[in-house]
Design a protein around this motif. Structure first.
Motif, PDB file in Angstrom:
ATOM      1  N   SER A 105     -32.602  21.472 -66.410  1.00  0.00           N
ATOM      2  CA  SER A 105     -32.799  22.486 -67.440  1.00  0.00           C
ATOM      3  C   SER A 105     -31.675  22.439 -68.461  1.00  0.00           C
ATOM      4  N   GLY A 106     -32.006  22.812 -69.684  1.00  0.00           N
ATOM      5  CA  GLY A 106     -30.965  23.008 -70.679  1.00  0.00           C
ATOM      6  C   GLY A 106     -30.172  24.263 -70.357  1.00  0.00           C
ATOM      7  N   ARG A 107     -28.880  24.222 -70.569  1.00  0.00           N
ATOM      8  CA  ARG A 107     -28.054  25.409 -70.304  1.00  0.00           C
ATOM      9  C   ARG A 107     -28.006  26.363 -71.488  1.00  0.00           C
ATOM     10  N   TYR A 108     -28.552  25.970 -72.611  1.00  0.00           N
ATOM     11  CA  TYR A 108     -28.498  26.824 -73.796  1.00  0.00           C
ATOM     12  C   TYR A 108     -29.541  27.936 -73.709  1.00  0.00           C
ATOM     13  N   VAL A 109     -29.282  29.007 -74.438  1.00  0.00           N
ATOM     14  CA  VAL A 109     -30.229  30.099 -74.627  1.00  0.00           C
ATOM     15  C   VAL A 109     -30.085  30.568 -76.067  1.00  0.00           C
ATOM     16  N   VAL A 110     -31.216  30.892 -76.712  1.00  0.00           N
ATOM     17  CA  VAL A 110     -31.167  31.257 -78.126  1.00  0.00           C
ATOM     18  C   VAL A 110     -32.369  32.134 -78.466  1.00  0.00           C
ATOM     19  N   GLY A 111     -32.207  32.989 -79.459  1.00  0.00           N
ATOM     20  CA  GLY A 111     -33.332  33.814 -79.887  1.00  0.00           C
ATOM     21  C   GLY A 111     -32.915  34.861 -80.903  1.00  0.00           C
ATOM     22  N   PRO A 112     -33.883  35.612 -81.427  1.00  0.00           N
ATOM     23  CA  PRO A 112     -33.584  36.680 -82.391  1.00  0.00           C
ATOM     24  C   PRO A 112     -33.040  37.928 -81.707  1.00  0.00           C
ATOM     25  N   ARG A 120     -35.154  26.366 -72.104  1.00  0.00           N
ATOM     26  CA  ARG A 120     -35.951  25.226 -71.678  1.00  0.00           C
ATOM     27  C   ARG A 120     -35.649  24.962 -70.215  1.00  0.00           C
ATOM     28  N   GLN A 121     -36.673  25.001 -69.415  1.00  0.00           N
ATOM     29  CA  GLN A 121     -36.515  24.881 -67.974  1.00  0.00           C
ATOM     30  C   GLN A 121     -37.155  23.590 -67.479  1.00  0.00           C
ATOM     31  N   ALA A 122     -36.483  22.897 -66.554  1.00  0.00           N
ATOM     32  CA  ALA A 122     -37.032  21.633 -66.039  1.00  0.00           C
ATOM     33  C   ALA A 122     -36.366  21.265 -64.728  1.00  0.00           C
ATOM     34  N   ARG A 174     -41.750  20.871 -66.435  1.00  0.00           N
ATOM     35  CA  ARG A 174     -41.214  21.141 -67.766  1.00  0.00           C
ATOM     36  C   ARG A 174     -41.821  22.452 -68.233  1.00  0.00           C
ATOM     37  N   ALA A 175     -40.981  23.421 -68.548  1.00  0.00           N
ATOM     38  CA  ALA A 175     -41.507  24.752 -68.830  1.00  0.00           C
ATOM     39  C   ALA A 175     -40.663  25.459 -69.878  1.00  0.00           C
ATOM     40  N   ASN A 176     -41.256  26.489 -70.466  1.00  0.00           N
ATOM     41  CA  ASN A 176     -40.600  27.360 -71.431  1.00  0.00           C
ATOM     42  C   ASN A 176     -40.417  28.737 -70.803  1.00  0.00           C
ATOM     43  N   SER A 177     -39.219  29.259 -70.893  1.00  0.00           N
ATOM     44  CA  SER A 177     -38.907  30.574 -70.342  1.00  0.00           C
ATOM     45  C   SER A 177     -38.545  31.526 -71.481  1.00  0.00           C
ATOM     46  N   VAL A 221     -41.197  35.716 -68.754  1.00  0.00           N
ATOM     47  CA  VAL A 221     -42.408  34.921 -68.520  1.00  0.00           C
ATOM     48  C   VAL A 221     -42.040  33.447 -68.627  1.00  0.00           C
ATOM     49  N   ILE A 222     -42.648  32.625 -67.759  1.00  0.00           N
ATOM     50  CA  ILE A 222     -42.415  31.187 -67.725  1.00  0.00           C
ATOM     51  C   ILE A 222     -43.765  30.491 -67.694  1.00  0.00           C
ATOM     52  N   TYR A 223     -43.944  29.495 -68.552  1.00  0.00           N
ATOM     53  CA  TYR A 223     -45.185  28.729 -68.525  1.00  0.00           C
ATOM     54  C   TYR A 223     -44.885  27.297 -68.937  1.00  0.00           C
TER      55      TYR A 223
END
Length: 207
Positions: A49-56, A76-78, A95-98, A126-128
């Motif tokens: 997984s990527g260790r980054y987190v980002v958003g508004p 980004r989760q993997a 490979r998933a989006n959280s 939510v994760i998909y």
């Protein structure tokens, strides 16, 4: 966009509408950072997984030095797996989006330049994504169980004019293990229920 994600967005929008109507100030911007903890425990899977987190980010000032912050955090989760014994031999990749939606109550200490703050609240997640199995050549879309998180944190806010910077540390405890990887007669891995992040919020005060 999944039905669960749309429902969470509608709930958050309703809460924000009520909060804005009572707010003394509104600031919008972005928040991002890095995850300080591992997202998987156990030996059945290797996290990539990527260790980054980002958003508004939306920050609403309330009377008596209180405030409300609402974020939409993307990760980004993997993970990769490989296992072999007498009955099973195969690999798989996830490979998933959280998406996390922290809704936090904040209290800022009334200092003139630097404003330390503490925060606490609630965060649905939510994760998909997809899981691809090399052993049988199948790729399938998967929705993981929705998680509910309890959030606490703290930091300091400062700025120049309408620009605000807010480095912080945030801890989230998730109520379930969204991911579980179990091999027959072999190891297993689970997503961690403990999550710590180092974050930096950058916002612009509108009024």
């Amino acid at each position: 966009m999944s039905v669960r994600l749309r429902s969470l967005l509608r709930i958050a929008a309703s809460a924000l509408t009520c909060s804005v109507s009572f707010g003394q100030s509104i600031a919008i911007g972005a928040i991002g950072g890095v995850r300080a903890t591992d997202d998987l425990t156990g030996g059945a899977a290797t996290s990539v997984s990527g260790r980054y987190v980002v958003g508004p980010e939306l920050d609403i000032g309330l009377p008596f030095h209180f405030g409300i912050e609402v974020d939409a955090l993307y990760r980004r989760q993997a993970y990769n797996t490989f296992f072999s014994n007498n009955d099973y031999n195969g690999t798989s990749q996830e490979r998933a989006n959280s998406w996390e939606f922290p809704m936090l109550l904040k209290y800022r200490l009334p200092f003139p330049l630097l404003k330390p703050f503490v925060e606490a609240g609630y965060a649905p997640r939510v994760i998909y994504g997809t899981i691809h199995s090399v052993a049988n050549g199948i790729t399938q879309s998967t929705d993981w169980p929705t998680s509910q998180g309890l959030v606490i944190g703290g930091g300091v806010q400062f700025g120049i004019g309408r620009l605000r910077l807010a480095p912080s540390v945030r801890y989230t405890y998730w109520n379930n293990r969204a991911i579980t990887v179990i091999f027959p007669d072999g190891p297993q891995s689970q997503s961690s229920q403990n999550q710590a992040d180092f974050l930096l919020g950058i916002t612009w005060k509108l009024h």
